[in-house]
Design a protein around this motif. Structure first.
Motif, PDB file in Angstrom:
ATOM      1  N   GLU A 147      44.380  19.219  45.517  1.00 37.56           N
ATOM      2  CA  GLU A 147      43.696  19.874  44.401  1.00 37.56           C
ATOM      3  C   GLU A 147      44.271  21.277  44.224  1.00 37.56           C
ATOM      4  N   PHE A 148      44.631  21.612  42.987  1.00 38.16           N
ATOM      5  CA  PHE A 148      45.199  22.928  42.711  1.00 38.16           C
ATOM      6  C   PHE A 148      44.086  23.949  42.516  1.00 38.16           C
ATOM      7  N   ARG A 149      44.182  25.024  43.255  1.00 34.75           N
ATOM      8  CA  ARG A 149      43.234  26.120  43.126  1.00 34.75           C
ATOM      9  C   ARG A 149      43.945  27.304  42.476  1.00 34.75           C
ATOM     10  N   PRO A 150      43.616  27.599  41.228  1.00 29.64           N
ATOM     11  CA  PRO A 150      44.340  28.650  40.494  1.00 29.64           C
ATOM     12  C   PRO A 150      44.212  30.012  41.154  1.00 29.64           C
ATOM     13  N   GLY A 151      45.276  30.793  41.046  1.00 25.81           N
ATOM     14  CA  GLY A 151      45.266  32.159  41.544  1.00 25.81           C
ATOM     15  C   GLY A 151      44.816  33.130  40.472  1.00 25.81           C
ATOM     16  N   PRO A 152      44.816  34.420  40.774  1.00 24.48           N
ATOM     17  CA  PRO A 152      44.322  35.429  39.823  1.00 24.48           C
ATOM     18  C   PRO A 152      45.172  35.583  38.567  1.00 24.48           C
ATOM     19  N   VAL A 153      46.372  34.983  38.549  1.00 25.34           N
ATOM     20  CA  VAL A 153      47.199  35.079  37.353  1.00 25.34           C
ATOM     21  C   VAL A 153      46.604  34.280  36.195  1.00 25.34           C
ATOM     22  N   PHE A 154      45.654  33.411  36.479  1.00 16.24           N
ATOM     23  CA  PHE A 154      45.026  32.602  35.433  1.00 16.24           C
ATOM     24  C   PHE A 154      43.886  33.379  34.788  1.00 16.24           C
ATOM     25  N   ALA A 155      44.249  34.339  33.961  1.00 16.48           N
ATOM     26  CA  ALA A 155      43.285  35.158  33.227  1.00 16.48           C
ATOM     27  C   ALA A 155      43.976  35.699  31.989  1.00 16.48           C
ATOM     28  N   ASN A 156      43.175  36.134  31.022  1.00 16.20           N
ATOM     29  CA  ASN A 156      43.761  36.723  29.818  1.00 16.20           C
ATOM     30  C   ASN A 156      44.422  38.059  30.123  1.00 16.20           C
ATOM     31  N   PHE A 157      43.826  38.797  31.034  1.00 15.37           N
ATOM     32  CA  PHE A 157      44.258  40.155  31.322  1.00 15.37           C
ATOM     33  C   PHE A 157      44.428  40.291  32.833  1.00 15.37           C
ATOM     34  N   VAL A 158      45.657  40.482  33.284  1.00 21.56           N
ATOM     35  CA  VAL A 158      45.944  40.598  34.712  1.00 21.56           C
ATOM     36  C   VAL A 158      46.389  42.026  35.015  1.00 21.56           C
ATOM     37  N   ILE A 159      45.660  42.682  35.906  1.00 18.08           N
ATOM     38  CA  ILE A 159      46.008  44.028  36.342  1.00 18.08           C
ATOM     39  C   ILE A 159      46.723  43.919  37.683  1.00 18.08           C
ATOM     40  N   GLY A 160      47.986  44.301  37.711  1.00 17.50           N
ATOM     41  CA  GLY A 160      48.759  44.300  38.942  1.00 17.50           C
ATOM     42  C   GLY A 160      48.856  45.715  39.479  1.00 17.50           C
ATOM     43  N   ASP A 161      48.076  46.005  40.508  1.00 19.22           N
ATOM     44  CA  ASP A 161      47.994  47.367  41.017  1.00 19.22           C
ATOM     45  C   ASP A 161      49.079  47.626  42.064  1.00 19.22           C
ATOM     46  N   GLU A 162      49.887  48.662  41.828  1.00 26.33           N
ATOM     47  CA  GLU A 162      50.984  49.056  42.720  1.00 26.33           C
ATOM     48  C   GLU A 162      51.918  47.871  42.986  1.00 26.33           C
ATOM     49  N   ILE A 163      52.458  47.333  41.910  1.00 22.70           N
ATOM     50  CA  ILE A 163      53.271  46.118  41.986  1.00 22.70           C
ATOM     51  C   ILE A 163      54.494  46.301  42.880  1.00 22.70           C
ATOM     52  N   ASN A 164      55.031  47.508  42.960  1.00 18.74           N
ATOM     53  CA  ASN A 164      56.255  47.684  43.751  1.00 18.74           C
ATOM     54  C   ASN A 164      55.984  47.953  45.233  1.00 18.74           C
ATOM     55  N   ARG A 165      54.762  47.694  45.690  1.00 23.61           N
ATOM     56  CA  ARG A 165      54.493  47.727  47.132  1.00 23.61           C
ATOM     57  C   ARG A 165      54.619  46.334  47.747  1.00 23.61           C
ATOM     58  N   ALA A 166      54.757  45.321  46.917  1.00 21.86           N
ATOM     59  CA  ALA A 166      54.981  43.960  47.414  1.00 21.86           C
ATOM     60  C   ALA A 166      56.482  43.691  47.486  1.00 21.86           C
ATOM     61  N   SER A 167      56.835  42.687  48.266  1.00 24.35           N
ATOM     62  CA  SER A 167      58.256  42.349  48.437  1.00 24.35           C
ATOM     63  C   SER A 167      58.822  41.762  47.145  1.00 24.35           C
ATOM     64  N   PRO A 168      60.129  41.825  46.948  1.00 19.46           N
ATOM     65  CA  PRO A 168      60.748  41.220  45.762  1.00 19.46           C
ATOM     66  C   PRO A 168      60.408  39.738  45.617  1.00 19.46           C
ATOM     67  N   LYS A 169      60.273  39.014  46.729  1.00 17.96           N
ATOM     68  CA  LYS A 169      59.921  37.597  46.668  1.00 17.96           C
ATOM     69  C   LYS A 169      58.553  37.405  46.028  1.00 17.96           C
ATOM     70  N   THR A 170      57.598  38.251  46.392  1.00 15.64           N
ATOM     71  CA  THR A 170      56.253  38.147  45.816  1.00 15.64           C
ATOM     72  C   THR A 170      56.258  38.593  44.364  1.00 15.64           C
ATOM     73  N   GLN A 171      56.987  39.654  44.058  1.00 12.30           N
ATOM     74  CA  GLN A 171      57.089  40.106  42.665  1.00 12.30           C
ATOM     75  C   GLN A 171      57.624  39.004  41.760  1.00 12.30           C
ATOM     76  N   SER A 172      58.558  38.207  42.293  1.00 12.56           N
ATOM     77  CA  SER A 172      59.179  37.153  41.480  1.00 12.56           C
ATOM     78  C   SER A 172      58.202  36.045  41.115  1.00 12.56           C
ATOM     79  N   ALA A 173      57.036  36.016  41.762  1.00 13.78           N
ATOM     80  CA  ALA A 173      56.033  34.999  41.427  1.00 13.78           C
ATOM     81  C   ALA A 173      55.516  35.181  40.008  1.00 13.78           C
ATOM     82  N   LEU A 174      55.719  36.364  39.448  1.00  9.29           N
ATOM     83  CA  LEU A 174      55.255  36.641  38.085  1.00  9.29           C
ATOM     84  C   LEU A 174      56.291  36.319  37.016  1.00  9.29           C
ATOM     85  N   LEU A 175      57.524  36.018  37.421  1.00  4.81           N
ATOM     86  CA  LEU A 175      58.593  35.850  36.440  1.00  4.81           C
ATOM     87  C   LEU A 175      58.292  34.740  35.446  1.00  4.81           C
ATOM     88  N   GLU A 176      57.929  33.568  35.934  1.00  3.54           N
ATOM     89  CA  GLU A 176      57.670  32.434  35.040  1.00  3.54           C
ATOM     90  C   GLU A 176      56.449  32.695  34.179  1.00  3.54           C
TER      91      GLU A 176
END
Length: 315
Positions: free
Chosen positions: A92-121
């Motif tokens: 069963e797929f459990r959606p993450g926080p990206v499933f919203a109309n408005f996503v606030i990414g706080d201090e995005i450049n404190r995560a690794s490049p691999k995690t940042q790339s999760a937002l590309l698609e």
């Protein structure tokens, strides 16, 4: 266009009750929202980056989620994960926080490049693919990400592909003395963001977006925009020019700016005003690293705009 102006101005006024003295930053943020783009807010800690994102999100009655980017954040913490349900014997797929109309990414450049790339698609295609299954995101979908300057400790530089997905980049800056004094007085009494009520609903927001999309861009203005983009790719002072995606997003933002000004057509002035916030975080100055401040390229972009002939046939 008068209704568009009235509603958009009411959103700006609502956000100004939380972030005072920063009207230009608020207007650009709203332009990005109404253009279905994504916004990068870069500045030093404590100047109200996250507060701006929260205030804009609260001004619209839609689904909102917030992601606190940290070094140990995983891509699945953003997109969601498939979990095995033993009772049904299936995943069963459990959606993450990206499933919203408005996503606030706080201090995005404190995560690794691999995690940042999760937002590309999700930022480009408005969908998420997990374990071979594709899930569409809500519409409209906007990411407002904050980041600290890359020279600060504990930060990673955003990859070029990630930066290119942000329609615009802004910096809030320190408040002036009067605004800071007012901040000291008001924040000891209450939190203005808690009393901020939604100005528009989700359907009205979709209508505003559709209105902005319908603004006319003449062929001469299109050629003017393309000429500026092409110039960034051949200028000897730049080693990376604006992408075709940047041109498309500049056109969309210009349409929204025209609508906010009460016009149903785009002027070269709309293009000129938006080139710095749409192009500066995408292009790279020759002889500088990707971590260099955007202030290094702003004079170059200003020169390119000044040297590009302005069209005469606008309608």
């Amino acid at each position: 266009m008068s209704d568009f102006q009235q509603v958009s101005d009411s959103i700006v006024r609502a956000v100004e009750t939380v972030i005072g003295g920063k009207r230009e930053a608020i207007e650009i943020a709203l332009t990005v929202l109404l253009s279905e783009g994504h916004l990068l807010v870069e500045d030093v800690p404590g100047v109200g980056k996250t507060m701006l994102a929260r205030a804009l999100a609260r001004s619209v009655d839609c689904s909102v989620s917030r992601i606190q980017f940290t070094p140990d954040l995983l891509p699945s913490d953003i997109t969601g994960v498939s979990v095995y349900d033993q009772s049904r014997r299936e995943f069963e797929f459990r959606p993450g926080p990206v499933f919203a109309n408005f996503v606030i990414g706080d201090e995005i450049n404190r995560a690794s490049p691999k995690t940042q790339s999760a937002l590309l698609e999700s930022m480009e295609e408005r969908q998420v693919t997990v374990d071979g299954h594709t899930y569409p995101l809500a519409t409209p979908f906007t990411v407002i990400a904050t980041q600290n300057p890359v020279e600060m400790e504990g930060t990673y530089a955003l990859p070029e592909a990630q930066r290119d997905r942000f329609m615009a980049r802004i910096s809030i800056g320190y408040p002036d003395a009067a605004a800071e004094a007012a901040l000291l007085r008001s924040r000891d009494v209450d939190d203005p963001i808690e009393s901020l009520e939604a100005v528009v609903g989700i359907e009205e927001l979709r209508s505003l977006i559709a209105t902005a999309r319908g603004v006319f861009v003449s062929s001469s203005v299109e050629q003017y925009l393309v000429a500026i983009a092409q110039a960034t790719r051949s200028d000897p002072e730049l080693r990376l020019g604006a992408s075709p995606r940047a041109s498309l997003q500049l056109a969309r933002a210009a349409k929204t700016r025209a609508a906010r000004d009460g016009r149903d057509f785009v002027l070269p002035d709309d293009i000129d005003a938006l080139v710095p916030v749409v192009f500066a975080h995408r292009v790279l100055a020759a002889g500088r690293t990707a971590n260099a401040s955007v202030t290094a390229v702003e004079p170059i972009l200003a020169r390119i705009v000044a040297e590009t002939p302005v069209p005469t046939g606008l309608r």
